[in-house]
Design an enzyme around this catalytic site. Structure first.
Site, PDB file in Angstrom:
ATOM      1  N   THR A 108      83.069  27.928  21.157  1.00  0.00           N
ATOM      2  CA  THR A 108      83.127  29.153  20.359  1.00  0.00           C
ATOM      3  C   THR A 108      84.295  29.934  20.914  1.00  0.00           C
ATOM      4  O   THR A 108      84.714  29.667  22.034  1.00  0.00           O
ATOM      5  CB  THR A 108      81.806  29.949  20.532  1.00  0.00           C
ATOM      6  OG1 THR A 108      80.792  29.321  19.743  1.00  0.00           O
ATOM      7  CG2 THR A 108      81.903  31.386  20.105  1.00  0.00           C
ATOM      8  N   ARG A 112      72.580  24.827   9.276  1.00  0.00           N
ATOM      9  CA  ARG A 112      72.238  25.466  10.560  1.00  0.00           C
ATOM     10  C   ARG A 112      73.245  26.577  10.903  1.00  0.00           C
ATOM     11  O   ARG A 112      74.446  26.405  10.803  1.00  0.00           O
ATOM     12  CB  ARG A 112      72.234  24.402  11.652  1.00  0.00           C
ATOM     13  CG  ARG A 112      71.901  24.928  13.054  1.00  0.00           C
ATOM     14  CD  ARG A 112      73.150  25.268  13.846  1.00  0.00           C
ATOM     15  NE  ARG A 112      72.844  25.643  15.218  1.00  0.00           N
ATOM     16  CZ  ARG A 112      73.730  26.203  16.050  1.00  0.00           C
ATOM     17  NH1 ARG A 112      74.952  26.448  15.644  1.00  0.00           N
ATOM     18  NH2 ARG A 112      73.381  26.516  17.277  1.00  0.00           N
ATOM     19  N   VAL A 113      72.714  27.719  11.309  1.00  0.00           N
ATOM     20  CA  VAL A 113      73.550  28.836  11.755  1.00  0.00           C
ATOM     21  C   VAL A 113      73.112  29.194  13.167  1.00  0.00           C
ATOM     22  O   VAL A 113      71.910  29.279  13.450  1.00  0.00           O
ATOM     23  CB  VAL A 113      73.379  30.057  10.815  1.00  0.00           C
ATOM     24  CG1 VAL A 113      74.128  31.262  11.364  1.00  0.00           C
ATOM     25  CG2 VAL A 113      73.881  29.722   9.413  1.00  0.00           C
ATOM     26  N   ASP A 158      74.087  31.642  16.881  1.00  0.00           N
ATOM     27  CA  ASP A 158      74.053  33.059  17.269  1.00  0.00           C
ATOM     28  C   ASP A 158      75.335  33.815  16.949  1.00  0.00           C
ATOM     29  O   ASP A 158      75.329  35.047  16.873  1.00  0.00           O
ATOM     30  CB  ASP A 158      73.832  33.157  18.786  1.00  0.00           C
ATOM     31  CG  ASP A 158      74.952  32.441  19.555  1.00  0.00           C
ATOM     32  OD1 ASP A 158      75.286  31.291  19.193  1.00  0.00           O
ATOM     33  OD2 ASP A 158      75.506  33.034  20.490  1.00  0.00           O
ATOM     34  N   THR A 172      78.658  32.519  24.158  1.00  0.00           N
ATOM     35  CA  THR A 172      78.938  31.135  23.770  1.00  0.00           C
ATOM     36  C   THR A 172      77.917  30.211  24.425  1.00  0.00           C
ATOM     37  O   THR A 172      77.613  30.373  25.606  1.00  0.00           O
ATOM     38  CB  THR A 172      80.359  30.697  24.166  1.00  0.00           C
ATOM     39  OG1 THR A 172      80.456  29.267  23.978  1.00  0.00           O
ATOM     40  CG2 THR A 172      80.727  31.039  25.599  1.00  0.00           C
ATOM     41  N   GLY A 173      77.387  29.290  23.631  1.00  0.00           N
ATOM     42  CA  GLY A 173      76.403  28.369  24.180  1.00  0.00           C
ATOM     43  C   GLY A 173      75.396  27.966  23.130  1.00  0.00           C
ATOM     44  O   GLY A 173      75.666  28.067  21.926  1.00  0.00           O
ATOM     45  N   THR A 174      74.235  27.540  23.585  1.00  0.00           N
ATOM     46  CA  THR A 174      73.194  27.078  22.666  1.00  0.00           C
ATOM     47  C   THR A 174      72.701  28.262  21.824  1.00  0.00           C
ATOM     48  O   THR A 174      71.935  29.107  22.293  1.00  0.00           O
ATOM     49  CB  THR A 174      72.016  26.481  23.476  1.00  0.00           C
ATOM     50  OG1 THR A 174      72.559  25.557  24.418  1.00  0.00           O
ATOM     51  CG2 THR A 174      71.026  25.776  22.575  1.00  0.00           C
ATOM     52  N   GLY A 175      73.146  28.290  20.579  1.00  0.00           N
ATOM     53  CA  GLY A 175      72.909  29.453  19.725  1.00  0.00           C
ATOM     54  C   GLY A 175      71.447  29.835  19.604  1.00  0.00           C
ATOM     55  O   GLY A 175      71.085  31.025  19.588  1.00  0.00           O
TER      56      GLY A 175
HETATM   57  N1  ASP Z   1      77.013  29.541  20.100  1.00  0.00           N
HETATM   58  C1  ASP Z   1      77.577  28.548  19.200  1.00  0.00           C
HETATM   59  C2  ASP Z   1      76.532  28.153  18.220  1.00  0.00           C
HETATM   60  O1  ASP Z   1      75.398  27.952  18.624  1.00  0.00           O
HETATM   61  C3  ASP Z   1      78.098  27.349  19.885  1.00  0.00           C
HETATM   62  C4  ASP Z   1      78.784  27.579  21.205  1.00  0.00           C
HETATM   63  O2  ASP Z   1      79.135  28.683  21.544  1.00  0.00           O
HETATM   64  O3  ASP Z   1      79.011  26.623  21.956  1.00  0.00           O
HETATM   65  O4  ASP Z   1      76.827  27.991  17.067  1.00  0.00           O
END
Ligand code: ASP
Length: 341
Positions: free
Chosen positions: A206, A234-235, A237, A257-260
């Site tokens: 992200t 799928r959406v 965060d 950034t990470g697992t939404g």
């Molecule tokens: N947060 C983003 C999502 O879940 C992905 C990411 O930041 O790695 O869509």
């Protein structure tokens, strides 16, 4: 005349006090500050070549410099954040705009949001397919509609009305992301599931920026292609205010950034602001609590700038592409634990 020594003493004391107040050991509050990220995850040091590392650092430096320069000339935090995110969206190295990951169906669906800490106004788009710079469309949602979040076909229709730059969906393709999709689908075929799925470098990512401007206003912006091989619209965060993005002049600006799903569950961005507001934590303490206390290991990271110009960049993954700059001359970028000037 007999009062002269006394007056001299008072003058000396006053001079000493003034010197103490402007002592360099008490750093002045920065008049502007900015932090940026290009995603957190399994950024394997061993398999990243020095050339790849240097290219990432160079991209981060030029995006950070653009944001810093905007703020240094008195520009707004909103403009600085939008500018940085547009640069990172156009950079194929990062999972946003050009270079976004593929959905399971082999397409791209992009999400973005932006928030103005002065007014608490926000704009977001999700599942857009032909908008070159989703962050600018998110800003138009904020400025030109009564709404906050527009999705899929409706967001595309709004993009047409706003006459923003459009591209074909395959314009976002890059070989690196196609390879990541193929790897992911292959793992699924082999029955690898859940947390074991494709914990590799290109699975997610992200981009984001948070800034404090010289007018004392905060802003946050985030843009993403989401997660490799995501299904069914799928959406995550990134376009969800309070989860992946938040800004409030009273406290801080946050981009995650990470697992939404985890960021949504724990309303990470708003939790950080709440910890500052209600528990009196510093930006660093609040970000640390959210990333290490609320999220699970390997979930991701955040960048935060507080209303006092304090910057925190915290992650619980192996690395996070990131950078920070402020009015004191601070300018640094990093991927793993180290930071380079
Ligand atoms: N947060 C983003 C999502 O879940 C992905 C990411 O930041 O790695 O869509």
């Amino acid at each position: 005349m007999r009062q002269l020594p006394f007056l001299l003493l008072v003058a000396l004391l006053a001079a000493a006090l003034t010197a103490c107040a402007s002592s360099p050991s008490r750093p002045a509050r920065p008049s502007f500050a900015i932090a940026i990220h290009g995603g957190a995850g399994v950024i394997d040091k061993a398999t990243t070549t020095p050339e790849e590392r240097d290219a990432y650092l160079a991209s981060l430096r030029s995006a950070l410099a653009a944001g810093r320069d905007e703020l240094a000339r008195g520009g707004t935090a909103m403009d600085a954040c939008e500018k940085v995110v547009r640069i990172l969206e156009d950079d194929p190295s990062f999972n946003a705009g050009k270079g976004a990951v593929f959905t399971e169906a082999g397409t791209h669906e992009l999400d973005a949001s932006i928030m103005d800490g002065a007014t608490l106004k926000a704009g977001a788009v999700a599942g857009v397919r032909t908008v070159r710079n989703p962050i600018s469309l998110a800003r138009l949602v904020m400025e030109r509609t009564r709404h906050i979040l527009l999705i899929a076909d409706g967001a595309e229709q709004f993009a047409t009305e706003m006459a923003v730059e459009r591209v074909g969906n395959s314009w976002f393709d890059t070989p690196k992301r196609r390879e990541a999709l193929e790897k992911e689908l292959e793992q699924r075929r082999r029955g690898v599931t859940g947390d074991d799925i494709a914990r590799h470098q290109d699975y997610r990512g992200t981009v984001g920026a948070v800034a404090l401007d010289t007018h004392g206003n905060l802003a946050a912006a985030t843009s993403t292609g989401g997660m490799t091989a995501k299904k069914w619209g799928r959406v995550g965060d990134s376009p969800i205010i309070g989860a992946g993005t938040y800004a409030n002049n009273k406290t801080c600006a946050v981009s995650g950034t990470g697992t939404g799903e985890q960021f949504i569950r724990h309303t990470i961005a708003k939790s950080i602001a709440a910890a500052i507001e209600y528990r009196g934590m510093t930006a660093h303490q609040a970000a640390h609590h959210a990333v290490h206390g609320l999220l699970d290991p390997d979930d991701g990271g955040v960048i935060v700038v507080s209303h006092t110009g304090e910057i925190a960049m915290i992650f619980n993954t192996i690395g996070m592409y990131r950078g920070a700059a402020d009015s004191s001359g601070r300018f640094e970028v990093g991927i793993w634990e180290e930071v380079t000037k």
